[in-house]
Design a protein around this motif. Structure first.
Motif, PDB file in Angstrom:
ATOM      1  N   UNK A 131      15.465  57.882 -18.178  1.00 41.85           N
ATOM      2  CA  UNK A 131      16.827  58.248 -17.788  1.00 41.85           C
ATOM      3  C   UNK A 131      16.831  59.517 -16.933  1.00 41.85           C
ATOM      4  N   UNK A 132      15.690  60.226 -16.890  1.00 43.26           N
ATOM      5  CA  UNK A 132      15.605  61.439 -16.066  1.00 43.26           C
ATOM      6  C   UNK A 132      14.524  61.383 -14.989  1.00 43.26           C
ATOM      7  N   UNK A 133      13.543  60.497 -15.175  1.00 49.02           N
ATOM      8  CA  UNK A 133      12.465  60.392 -14.185  1.00 49.02           C
ATOM      9  C   UNK A 133      12.238  58.928 -13.855  1.00 49.02           C
ATOM     10  N   UNK A 134      12.266  58.607 -12.577  1.00 48.37           N
ATOM     11  CA  UNK A 134      12.078  57.215 -12.159  1.00 48.37           C
ATOM     12  C   UNK A 134      10.618  57.004 -11.768  1.00 48.37           C
ATOM     13  N   UNK A 135       9.897  56.161 -12.510  1.00 48.55           N
ATOM     14  CA  UNK A 135       8.483  55.966 -12.187  1.00 48.55           C
ATOM     15  C   UNK A 135       8.271  54.837 -11.186  1.00 48.55           C
ATOM     16  N   UNK A 136       7.242  54.978 -10.382  1.00 50.94           N
ATOM     17  CA  UNK A 136       6.778  53.882  -9.524  1.00 50.94           C
ATOM     18  C   UNK A 136       5.256  53.885  -9.602  1.00 50.94           C
ATOM     19  N   UNK A 137       4.659  52.736  -9.365  1.00 47.30           N
ATOM     20  CA  UNK A 137       3.202  52.663  -9.254  1.00 47.30           C
ATOM     21  C   UNK A 137       2.886  52.174  -7.845  1.00 47.30           C
ATOM     22  N   UNK A 138       2.036  52.943  -7.145  1.00 45.72           N
ATOM     23  CA  UNK A 138       1.668  52.539  -5.785  1.00 45.72           C
ATOM     24  C   UNK A 138       0.158  52.381  -5.678  1.00 45.72           C
ATOM     25  N   UNK A 139      -0.252  51.619  -4.705  1.00 47.33           N
ATOM     26  CA  UNK A 139      -1.685  51.401  -4.486  1.00 47.33           C
ATOM     27  C   UNK A 139      -2.347  52.738  -4.164  1.00 47.33           C
ATOM     28  N   UNK A 140      -3.492  52.977  -4.788  1.00 44.45           N
ATOM     29  CA  UNK A 140      -4.059  54.323  -4.680  1.00 44.45           C
ATOM     30  C   UNK A 140      -4.592  54.663  -3.295  1.00 44.45           C
ATOM     31  N   UNK A 141      -4.800  53.674  -2.459  1.00 37.14           N
ATOM     32  CA  UNK A 141      -5.251  53.972  -1.089  1.00 37.14           C
ATOM     33  C   UNK A 141      -4.174  53.720  -0.045  1.00 37.14           C
ATOM     34  N   UNK A 142      -3.459  52.590  -0.194  1.00 29.21           N
ATOM     35  CA  UNK A 142      -2.476  52.248   0.838  1.00 29.21           C
ATOM     36  C   UNK A 142      -1.084  52.790   0.504  1.00 29.21           C
ATOM     37  N   UNK A 143      -0.869  53.171  -0.735  1.00 28.56           N
ATOM     38  CA  UNK A 143       0.428  53.667  -1.232  1.00 28.56           C
ATOM     39  C   UNK A 143       1.538  52.630  -1.170  1.00 28.56           C
ATOM     40  N   UNK A 144       1.158  51.364  -1.021  1.00 28.46           N
ATOM     41  CA  UNK A 144       2.144  50.290  -1.081  1.00 28.46           C
ATOM     42  C   UNK A 144       2.610  50.129  -2.529  1.00 28.46           C
ATOM     43  N   UNK A 145       3.907  49.842  -2.727  1.00 32.32           N
ATOM     44  CA  UNK A 145       4.405  49.674  -4.094  1.00 32.32           C
ATOM     45  C   UNK A 145       3.697  48.508  -4.780  1.00 32.32           C
ATOM     46  N   UNK A 146       3.407  48.674  -6.074  1.00 39.24           N
ATOM     47  CA  UNK A 146       2.766  47.608  -6.844  1.00 39.24           C
ATOM     48  C   UNK A 146       3.761  47.076  -7.870  1.00 39.24           C
ATOM     49  N   UNK A 147       3.501  45.845  -8.314  1.00 45.29           N
ATOM     50  CA  UNK A 147       4.392  45.221  -9.288  1.00 45.29           C
ATOM     51  C   UNK A 147       4.219  45.870 -10.656  1.00 45.29           C
ATOM     52  N   UNK A 148       5.238  45.721 -11.490  1.00 42.78           N
ATOM     53  CA  UNK A 148       5.166  46.241 -12.849  1.00 42.78           C
ATOM     54  C   UNK A 148       3.948  45.635 -13.544  1.00 42.78           C
ATOM     55  N   UNK A 149       3.115  46.498 -14.156  1.00 45.54           N
ATOM     56  CA  UNK A 149       1.928  46.003 -14.843  1.00 45.54           C
ATOM     57  C   UNK A 149       0.651  46.250 -14.070  1.00 45.54           C
ATOM     58  N   UNK A 150       0.776  46.423 -12.747  1.00 49.00           N
ATOM     59  CA  UNK A 150      -0.431  46.664 -11.956  1.00 49.00           C
ATOM     60  C   UNK A 150      -0.799  48.143 -11.985  1.00 49.00           C
ATOM     61  N   UNK A 151      -2.103  48.393 -11.886  1.00 48.42           N
ATOM     62  CA  UNK A 151      -2.568  49.771 -11.989  1.00 48.42           C
ATOM     63  C   UNK A 151      -2.665  50.437 -10.629  1.00 48.42           C
ATOM     64  N   UNK A 152      -2.218  51.677 -10.571  1.00 51.25           N
ATOM     65  CA  UNK A 152      -2.293  52.427  -9.323  1.00 51.25           C
ATOM     66  C   UNK A 152      -1.887  53.864  -9.561  1.00 51.25           C
ATOM     67  N   UNK A 153      -1.507  54.544  -8.480  1.00 52.16           N
ATOM     68  CA  UNK A 153      -1.105  55.949  -8.626  1.00 52.16           C
ATOM     69  C   UNK A 153       0.337  56.030  -9.097  1.00 52.16           C
ATOM     70  N   UNK A 154       0.555  56.924 -10.038  1.00 54.57           N
ATOM     71  CA  UNK A 154       1.876  57.115 -10.627  1.00 54.57           C
ATOM     72  C   UNK A 154       2.699  58.043  -9.734  1.00 54.57           C
TER      73      UNK A 154
END
Ligand SMILES: [Zn+2]
Lengths: 143, 433
Positions: free
Chosen positions: B260-283
């Motif tokens: 409710x205070x921080x919106x998380x996203x996971x992105x590809x660690x090299x390309x920084x493209x957004x990843x789907x929920x469940x996939x591992x990458x940079x927070x």
């Protein structure tokens, strides 16, 4: 019949051996016999000393990793052929020697061989049967 | 126990409505007040009005540590100094430190989030909390302090270090909760053993540990040696400090993100493209409600994924697994990605091996060499060379099985690896020198 020795882990750093002897000297502990085994990376110092428990405690306090283990002490006459006679027994009885070291007693008449066997009971029996004298912990520490 | 039942267990659809409203307001405010953000958004051709749904966040540029450095010290603050009531800074191991500011409302929020965090660990107002996080510019100490006070605990603000006194106070004051880095908790356990203090004789029952990556095996080690439950928490000063995500005592599996205070996203660690929920990458985090120092799409460099399954504890927030690696902790050894925590996991899984280790990376010609120093405890020590060599081989073999690389294992004397009083230094990389 087994004799207690202390074993100390030694990193390959200069001055560590001197640190050990310094701790023993500070605590007025005599070294009866010692052997240093080393590999490229580390070493193990094994010693029979005048007071095993006090030595182990003092060394631990000074930050060393110390273990107390038992070895078999065999007395031999200090003359040519003695070691050979013993090793013949070892061979014939198919005893597996992990390591051994030796020292001569002050009197100069007899020497002492310290063996680490993987099966000390069998070894003791074989030596006794061959007529060798095994020394007890007290006997060795009182030398 | 859930500190803020209403907000922590809100149905997802309602949560997402609130997230969107807050995101829109936050982006509009940042655009209006911080020239640096406005310029970056203008360059990316996006304006606050373009954020119509949560996924539109992907149109916004990332913020990195480098952006924070360029705006050193106060360039990204959105309020005048008269509204700032606290300043923290992270130690700058490379370059300038990053500086963060808080308004009164930010501090209130922070205390609320740390109260949630501690409640999730089973801490209540009846607890005596020994706060061994460092006090000072580091956010750990004060962040945990105000959260525990807000929860109503009796807080002992001891800070890190002076381990014998920590133990004395645990005994005398009847401490029930320890807050520290995990590596410092191990240092405390060692010192207890040296002093002959039996952890079972203490009232200590739970430890809340964070500020550095640590493995599951390290958790078991701490739990067994201190006879407590070890709970993982997550936070970083750029977002707010500790209190961004927290494990619950019920599951100890994944940290609930305070969504409710921080919106998380996971992105590809090299390309920084957004990843789907469940996939591992940079927070990546966007703060939704912070006043003085909001961040938009801040790249944390921590490796994580989002766990959408609802937890048995009742919290509806997504969870993230224990962070065991950071993109900048990652060592590339002969082409293999290696995280120090992977080596830690192996070392702590080998019976009898002390939980203290250090990794030394060197380069010979074009070949990277990795040396792992492990302490020889009395438990594993032997008077026979072959037994110690077997120990080295066991550690080496387990690392090879996991990572596919052969490390040199060096056995070292006990207590020669520096003990941590805060964040442990696990890796010495001599390749850069
Ligand atoms: Zn939960």
């Amino acid at each position: 019949m087994q004799v207690r020795q202390i074993a100390i882990f030694l990193e390959n750093r200069s001055g560590r051996l001197a640190d050990i002897t310094h701790t023993l000297a500070k605590n007025a502990i005599n070294i009866r016999a010692l052997s240093l085994a080393d590999t490229a990376d580390f070493g193990i110092l094994r010693m029979v000393v005048s007071d095993t428990d006090r030595a182990a405690k003092a060394l631990k306090e000074d930050g060393f990793t110390v273990g107390i283990t038992e070895v078999t002490a065999v007395e031999v006459p200090d003359k040519p052929g003695s070691l050979d006679a013993i090793l013949q027994v070892v061979n014939q009885s198919r005893l597996n020697v992990e390591y051994m070291y030796a020292f001569t007693k002050q009197s100069g008449e007899t020497g002492l061989l310290l063996f680490r066997f993987d099966n000390p009971k069998t070894a003791c029996r074989a030596f006794a049967e061959a007529g060798f004298k095994l020394l007890s912990d007290e006997e060795v520490h009182q030398l | 126990m859930i500190w803020n039942e209403e907000n922590e267990t809100r149905p997802r659809e309602e949560l997402e409505v609130i997230q969107l409203q807050r995101l829109q307001a936050q982006v509009a405010r940042v655009y209006a007040t911080v020239p640096y953000y406005r310029q970056k958004m203008d360059e990316a051709g996006v304006s606050p009005g373009d954020i119509r749904k949560i996924s539109d966040i992907r149109r916004l540029p990332f913020t990195t540590k480098e952006d924070l450095r360029q705006n050193y010290p106060f360039g990204l603050f959105t309020v005048p100094m008269e509204r700032i009531v606290r300043i923290h800074a992270s130690s700058g191991t490379t370059g300038k430190p990053t500086v963060v500011g808080y308004t009164k409302r930010d501090l209130k929020l922070w205390a609320e989030l740390m109260s949630r965090t501690l409640s999730a660990a089973g801490v209540t107002s009846r607890d005596i909390v020994q706060n061994a996080y460092g006090y000072g510019l580091f956010t750990g100490g004060l962040g945990a302090h105000y959260g525990a006070e807000n929860l109503g605990c009796a807080v002992i603000p001891i800070s890190g270090g002076n381990t014998k006194r920590q133990i004395q106070i645990m005994q005398d004051f009847g401490t029930t909760v320890l807050l520290s880095t995990p590596s410092y908790a191990l240092n405390i356990a060692d010192t207890m053993a040296d002093l002959g203090v039996d952890p079972a004789s203490l009232k200590l029952r739970v430890g809340v540990f964070g500020a550095e990556p640590w493995s599951e095996n390290m958790r078991s080690e701490i739990e067994n040696r201190l006879k407590i439950k070890a709970i993982d928490i997550y936070g970083l000063s750029e977002i707010i400090g500790p209190g961004v995500a927290a494990e619950c005592l019920e599951e100890q599996r994944g940290l609930h993100i305070m969504e409710d205070h921080f919106l998380p996203e996971i992105v590809h660690r090299d390309t920084f493209e957004p990843l789907a929920v469940g996939e591992e990458g940079e927070l990546v985090f966007t703060t939704l409600t912070k006043e003085a120092f909001p961040v938009i799409r801040y790249r944390t460099k921590d490796i994580a994924r989002l766990i959408p399954e609802v937890c048995t504890c009742g919290r509806t927030f997504y969870r993230m697994p224990k962070v065991t690696g950071r993109t900048d902790d990652m060592m590339i050894i002969r082409g293999v990605n290696v995280f120090p925590s992977q080596i830690e996991e192996v070392i702590m899984g080998v019976e009898g091996v002390e939980p203290h280790y250090q990794i030394i990376v060197t380069r010979q010609g074009s070949l990277d060499n990795i040396e792992v120093q492990v302490e020889v405890s009395e438990e594993v020590f032997s008077d026979q060379i072959k037994n110690l060599e077997n120990l080295s081989k066991r550690v080496q073999g387990s690392i090879k099985d996991l990572l596919g690389i052969t490390c040199k294992i060096s056995l070292v004397e006990p207590k020669t690896i520096q003990r941590s009083e805060g964040k442990a230094q696990r890796v010495i990389d001599r390749r850069k020198i």
